[in-house]
Write a protein that holds these residues in place. Structure first.
Motif, PDB file in Angstrom:
ATOM      1  N   ALA A  15       0.830  -1.194  -0.369  1.00  0.00           N
ATOM      2  CA  ALA A  15       0.150  -0.123   0.023  1.00  0.00           C
ATOM      3  C   ALA A  15       0.812   1.572   0.505  1.00  0.00           C
ATOM      4  CB  ALA A  15      -0.631  -0.100   1.301  1.00  0.00           C
ATOM      5  N   ILE A  16       0.441   1.945  -0.605  1.00  0.00           N
ATOM      6  CA  ILE A  16       1.234   3.426  -0.489  1.00  0.00           C
ATOM      7  C   ILE A  16       0.797   4.324   0.884  1.00  0.00           C
ATOM      8  CG2 ILE A  16       1.464   5.536  -1.831  1.00  0.00           C
ATOM      9  CD1 ILE A  16       0.797   4.886  -4.170  1.00  0.00           C
ATOM     10  N   VAL A  17      -0.130   4.663   1.148  1.00  0.00           N
ATOM     11  CA  VAL A  17      -0.461   4.745   2.743  1.00  0.00           C
ATOM     12  C   VAL A  17      -0.988   3.492   3.320  1.00  0.00           C
ATOM     13  CG1 VAL A  17      -1.417   6.736   4.374  1.00  0.00           C
ATOM     14  CG2 VAL A  17      -0.887   6.604   1.681  1.00  0.00           C
ATOM     15  N   PRO A  18       0.217   3.123   4.222  1.00  0.00           N
ATOM     16  CA  PRO A  18      -0.427   1.620   5.276  1.00  0.00           C
ATOM     17  C   PRO A  18      -1.949   1.848   6.086  1.00  0.00           C
ATOM     18  CG  PRO A  18       1.783   2.637   5.912  1.00  0.00           C
ATOM     19  CD  PRO A  18       0.519   3.898   5.313  1.00  0.00           C
ATOM     20  N   ILE A  19      -2.160   0.905   5.451  1.00  0.00           N
ATOM     21  CA  ILE A  19      -4.075   1.099   6.009  1.00  0.00           C
ATOM     22  C   ILE A  19      -4.577   1.744   7.155  1.00  0.00           C
ATOM     23  CG2 ILE A  19      -4.996   0.067   4.226  1.00  0.00           C
ATOM     24  CD1 ILE A  19      -4.871  -2.049   5.928  1.00  0.00           C
ATOM     25  N   GLU A  20      -3.681   1.099   8.388  1.00  0.00           N
ATOM     26  CA  GLU A  20      -4.296   1.474  10.125  1.00  0.00           C
ATOM     27  C   GLU A  20      -4.124   2.755   9.691  1.00  0.00           C
ATOM     28  OE1 GLU A  20      -2.124  -0.398   8.897  1.00  0.00           O
ATOM     29  OE2 GLU A  20      -2.630  -2.643   9.703  1.00  0.00           O
TER      30      GLU A  20
END
Ligand SMILES: Cc1cc2nc3c(=O)[nH]c(=O)nc-3n(C[C@H](O)[C@H](O)[C@H](O)COP(=O)(O)OP(=O)(O)OC[C@H]3O[C@@H](n4cnc5c(N)ncnc54)[C@H](O)[C@@H]3O)c2cc1C
Length: 458
Positions: A143-148
């Protein structure tokens, strides 16, 4: 730069003083823009240890076909060569990940791994975390931005996740420079592994049950060639042409993204550099970033992502209310699989998927919607759609597969005017295809390819 938020401990065990750092490569099968690999190199250098990379091939991976293994192994063959050039040893093992990683961990200071999203991969990670006696660290690089970081809940749709991702994107959209390993491995052991990979690839080619005429060759090299072709010849018209199945207008990045053979950050940076209109960039990045990471959010927070239960209540209720509605056509799974319906457009889409291992994105929506219409029970329809998708698409078994199929049943969408069979779920019909595109060209092209395949002549 590796942001701390990409790094997560998967157990609470200590770092040991042993022979090497182990990078258990699984989802991110590439040597560039791979935060898990770079983190492993940095830790190895800090501890002054060798780095060993291990990939475990599980022959019983649910739903995987020869076509998928072949594509993946072509990529891994390259990975081994590139790592050998960087003096990092890589081994390809065949078997059960928890057993193999446990064996290697006995000589490891710690085990680093990349991040996967689906149940099988996560169950392996959990088991390994418990079984080994050293630290297990996961580094997010898919993921580009970590989902958490984006959200702490399952999002309703693109419109709710979009502002959250956009707010954080600037923190994560950075190039990742490769570092050198200090303790160089010069044993050349990866030669054995390369031979093994080559041997399996040759065997798979000879026994492959699904057609493969090299529509898509696996590996990071092929991914970059395909990306270059997209940027040079197709990208400028992407927003206009992306829904037109009679054109070759898409980037074809999905199989490569699925096997981690290319990084979404690398693709994004290339797209942003390109001299194309902002509107076109926005349109492409909406799919690559917002829609793709919405899928990650979905499979992470929704434990039923692979079955009918994953749907919001309004979708299940409306479909069940219309379950007994009269259907003009009903097809069995076998008839669908053999593309034997009355609908030439649907048949062409099914055949495209069988031949190429990739159906056009717009046709995937039509294809999925029609299976609802032609199956008595929406729960069975959901299951059959996923089965066909994951069996034939090279990019199948991906978070996008589950969210794509669920979308056909109303997930991440809104209620529409109530109608037969579909209830309040969005409906699609063949008139739409005829009105919007030269759909006959799509059918003709696909039928010619299908007729020319040797497997079809048996
Ligand atoms: C029923 C159905 C099943 C699907 N199954 C899959 C699947 O198994 N694997 C898969 O990767 N995608 C799936 N999708 C989503 C989408 O159709 C594909 O990602 C896209 O067609 C891939 O082709 P491309 O890379 O050439 O797309 P491009 O249009 O060039 O898009 C670039 C990238 O953006 C992302 N993207 C594009 N469209 C979507 C979307 N609708 N949702 C999420 N991400 C998107 C993908 O990562 C894609 O590679 C499915 C959609 C539907 C409706």
């Amino acid at each position: 730069m590796i942001q701390n938020t990409r790094i997560k401990l998967l157990n609470q065990k200590n770092v040991q003083n042993r022979e090497f750092v182990l990078y258990w490569m699984q989802s991110s099968q590439r040597t560039y823009f791979n935060h898990a690999l770079e983190y492993s190199i940095q830790i190895s250098n800090k501890l002054n240890k060798f780095l060993k990379v291990c990939f475990v091939l599980n022959k019983n991976y649910p739903e995987a076909q020869n076509r998928h293994f072949l594509f993946m192994l072509e990529g891994l063959y390259e990975v081994q060569k590139e790592l050998a050039q960087r003096k990092i040893q890589m081994t390809l093992e065949i078997g059960i990940p928890s057993k193999i990683i446990k064996k290697f961990s006995q000589k490891s200071c710690l085990v680093v791994t990349d991040r996967g999203y689906t149940k099988t991969i996560n169950s392996w990670k959990k088991e390994v975390g418990i079984k080994i006696d050293c630290r297990l660290v996961q580094v997010e690089t898919e993921a580009i931005v970590p989902i958490e970081e984006v959200s702490n809940k399952e999002e309703y749709g693109a419109y709710t996740i979009r502002p959250k991702i956009k707010k954080l994107l600037g923190n994560y959209l950075h190039p990742l420079n490769p570092s050198d390993i200090k303790k160089k491995d010069t044993t050349g052991n990866s030669f054995e592994s390369l031979k093994k990979t080559k041997h399996i690839i040759d065997n798979l080619k000879s026994v492959s049950t699904l057609p493969r005429k090299d529509f898509f060759k696996g590996g990071s090299h092929a991914a970059k060639t395909e990306l270059k072709r997209f940027l040079e010849t197709k990208a400028k018209n992407y927003s206009l042409d992306k829904n037109n199945p009679s054109l070759d207008a898409l980037s074809n990045m999905s199989p490569y993204l699925h096997f981690g053979q290319i990084s979404p950050i690398e693709i994004t940076l290339e797209v942003l550099k390109k001299e194309i209109s902002d509107e076109t960039k926005e349109s492409y990045l909406e799919e690559l970033i917002i829609r793709r990471e919405l899928s990650f959010n979905f499979v992470f927070f929704n434990k039923s992502y692979d079955n009918f239960d994953c749907l919001p209540k309004w979708c299940k209720d409306t479909l069940m209310k219309h379950k007994k509605d009269k259907r003009n056509h009903i097809y069995s799974l076998e008839e669908l699989e053999l593309a034997k319906t009355h609908d030439p457009y649907w048949n062409a889409a099914q055949k495209e998927m069988i031949i190429k291992g990739k159906m056009h994105g717009y046709m995937r929506m039509y294809w999925g919607k029609k299976i609802i219409e032609w199956t008595k029970d929406p729960e069975v329809a959901f299951c059959n759609t996923l089965y066909l998708n994951n069996k034939y698409q090279l990019d199948g078994r991906d978070p996008n597969s589950y969210s794509g199929v669920a979308w056909c049943y109303g997930k991440h969408d809104r209620p529409w005017k109530e109608r037969n069979i579909f209830g309040k779920i969005r409906y699609m019909n063949e008139n739409g295809l005829r009105r919007k595109f030269d759909i006959e060209t799509y059918v003709n092209k696909t039928e010619i390819l299908y007729a020319n395949l040797s497997f079809n002549k048996k």
